[in-house]
Motif scaffolding. Sequence first.
Motif, short mmCIF file in Angstrom:
data_model
loop_
_atom_site.label_atom_id
_atom_site.label_comp_id
_atom_site.label_asym_id
_atom_site.label_seq_id
_atom_site.Cartn_x
_atom_site.Cartn_y
_atom_site.Cartn_z
N GLY A 102 0.83 -1.20 0.00
CA GLY A 102 0.00 0.00 0.00
C GLY A 102 0.86 1.24 0.00
O GLY A 102 2.03 1.21 0.40
N ILE A 103 0.27 2.33 -0.47
CA ILE A 103 0.91 3.65 -0.44
C ILE A 103 0.18 4.48 0.59
O ILE A 103 -1.04 4.69 0.49
N LEU A 104 0.90 4.95 1.59
CA LEU A 104 0.31 5.76 2.65
C LEU A 104 0.66 7.22 2.42
O LEU A 104 1.81 7.64 2.59
N PHE A 105 -0.32 8.00 2.00
CA PHE A 105 -0.12 9.43 1.78
C PHE A 105 -0.11 10.14 3.13
O PHE A 105 -0.99 9.92 3.96
N GLN A 106 0.90 10.96 3.32
CA GLN A 106 1.11 11.65 4.59
C GLN A 106 1.11 10.65 5.75
O GLN A 106 0.72 10.97 6.87
N GLU A 107 1.57 9.43 5.46
CA GLU A 107 1.73 8.36 6.45
C GLU A 107 0.42 7.95 7.11
O GLU A 107 0.41 7.27 8.14
N ARG A 108 -0.74 8.30 6.48
CA ARG A 108 -2.03 8.10 7.14
C ARG A 108 -3.11 7.49 6.26
O ARG A 108 -3.97 6.78 6.76
N SER A 129 -8.33 0.78 -4.37
CA SER A 129 -9.26 1.26 -3.35
C SER A 129 -8.54 2.22 -2.41
O SER A 129 -7.32 2.14 -2.23
N ILE A 130 -9.27 3.15 -1.84
CA ILE A 130 -8.80 3.84 -0.65
C ILE A 130 -9.20 2.90 0.47
O ILE A 130 -10.39 2.72 0.75
N TYR A 131 -8.22 2.23 1.05
CA TYR A 131 -8.45 1.01 1.81
C TYR A 131 -9.53 1.15 2.88
O TYR A 131 -9.50 2.08 3.69
N LYS A 132 -10.51 0.25 2.80
CA LYS A 132 -11.65 0.17 3.71
C LYS A 132 -12.55 1.41 3.67
O LYS A 132 -13.41 1.59 4.52
N GLN A 133 -12.35 2.27 2.62
CA GLN A 133 -13.17 3.47 2.52
C GLN A 133 -13.86 3.62 1.17
O GLN A 133 -15.06 3.90 1.14
N ALA A 134 -13.14 3.44 0.07
CA ALA A 134 -13.71 3.73 -1.25
C ALA A 134 -13.36 2.62 -2.24
O ALA A 134 -12.18 2.34 -2.48
N ILE A 186 -11.52 11.55 1.29
CA ILE A 186 -10.99 10.60 2.26
C ILE A 186 -11.61 10.90 3.62
O ILE A 186 -11.59 12.04 4.09
N LYS A 187 -12.16 9.88 4.24
CA LYS A 187 -12.92 10.08 5.47
C LYS A 187 -12.04 10.29 6.69
O LYS A 187 -12.50 10.82 7.70
N GLY A 188 -10.79 9.85 6.61
CA GLY A 188 -9.88 9.97 7.74
C GLY A 188 -8.77 8.96 7.60
O GLY A 188 -8.54 8.40 6.53
N THR A 189 -8.08 8.71 8.68
CA THR A 189 -6.95 7.79 8.66
C THR A 189 -7.39 6.38 8.28
O THR A 189 -8.52 5.97 8.54
N THR A 190 -6.47 5.64 7.66
CA THR A 190 -6.75 4.26 7.30
C THR A 190 -6.67 3.38 8.54
O THR A 190 -5.65 3.36 9.23
N GLU A 191 -7.74 2.66 8.81
CA GLU A 191 -7.80 1.75 9.94
C GLU A 191 -8.22 0.38 9.45
O GLU A 191 -8.92 0.25 8.46
N TYR A 192 -7.82 -0.66 10.16
CA TYR A 192 -8.14 -2.03 9.75
C TYR A 192 -9.51 -2.47 10.26
O TYR A 192 -10.28 -3.10 9.54
N ILE A 193 -9.83 -2.12 11.49
CA ILE A 193 -11.08 -2.58 12.10
C ILE A 193 -12.01 -1.41 12.45
O ILE A 193 -13.18 -1.39 12.08
N VAL A 194 -11.49 -0.41 13.14
CA VAL A 194 -12.33 0.69 13.59
C VAL A 194 -12.54 1.70 12.47
O VAL A 194 -11.82 1.70 11.48
N PRO A 195 -13.54 2.59 12.61
CA PRO A 195 -13.77 3.61 11.59
C PRO A 195 -12.60 4.58 11.47
O PRO A 195 -11.76 4.68 12.38
N PRO A 196 -12.50 5.32 10.35
CA PRO A 196 -11.43 6.29 10.17
C PRO A 196 -11.44 7.36 11.27
O PRO A 196 -12.50 7.72 11.79
N HIS A 201 -2.88 17.61 11.16
CA HIS A 201 -1.47 17.34 10.89
C HIS A 201 -1.00 18.25 9.77
O HIS A 201 -1.81 18.87 9.06
N GLY A 202 0.30 18.33 9.60
CA GLY A 202 0.89 19.08 8.51
C GLY A 202 1.44 18.16 7.45
O GLY A 202 1.00 17.01 7.31
N LYS A 203 2.42 18.66 6.69
CA LYS A 203 3.04 17.83 5.66
C LYS A 203 3.70 16.62 6.31
O LYS A 203 4.18 16.67 7.44
N ALA A 204 3.73 15.52 5.57
CA ALA A 204 4.31 14.28 6.09
C ALA A 204 4.81 13.44 4.93
O ALA A 204 4.57 13.75 3.76
N ALA A 205 5.48 12.37 5.26
CA ALA A 205 6.12 11.52 4.26
C ALA A 205 5.10 10.68 3.49
O ALA A 205 3.96 10.50 3.90
#
Length: 226
Positions: A102-108, A129-134, A186-196, A201-205
């Motif tokens: 997977g590619i994590l944009f802004q590590e999230r 997919s935007i994992y578990k979201q779209a 994007i609804k929020g951070t990528t999570e495996y089980i719980v909702p986003p 945050h600012g710029k990130a890797a």
Amino acid sequence: MAEQGDPKDTEVWEPQPKVVTPGNGTAPPSDAVVLFDGQDLFMWESAEGGPAQWKVEDGSFTVIKGAGNIKTKEKFGDIQLHIEWRAPEKIEGKGQGRGNSGILFQERYELQILDSYQNKTYANGHAGSIYKQAIPLVNAMKKPGEWNLFDVFYMAPRFSEEGKLEKPATMTVLLNGVLVQNHTEIKGTTEYIVPPNVHPHGKAAIALQDHENPVSFRNIWVRRLA
């Protein structure tokens, strides 16, 4: 009847657009930051900040099982990203256990990488997919062992000074030249089980995921849009 008025009234002359020289084919344009040119992982580090330990060979690099995620040393906000990736030619596993990264944009926020060629899994876990979201609009995967191309236009979220979300992140994604995400919020951070989750945050890797599958990458470049 002819329109009245002066066409110069609707002409804008300044500022002139910045000149960017396109690359040949999928080569980076003149204003791109080249994140991998086939030589080394100088632009990358481990998730903890040490040297990136994935294997570089024959102009690409490959996940080493258990080596952990890697991330760019530079931080980014709005970007255009080009990245090429390949699932192993030999099929091992099924569903989410087959060619997974997977590619994590802004590590999230994760854009899923998976060998989705004739591989049934949950729809919001397919490649693109935007994992578990779209769910991706279509499955445009090539056969295992062939190179796939992602071209991504990512707009980072905007937060107020108080940390309130003012504008969610969005992602437009082409997989092998086919639109699979169309300005998707994007609804929020990528999570495996719980909702986003949503937190300021600012710029990130940009991070790449070690999902214990030997996925390979090449020709990675990014353009800063903001």
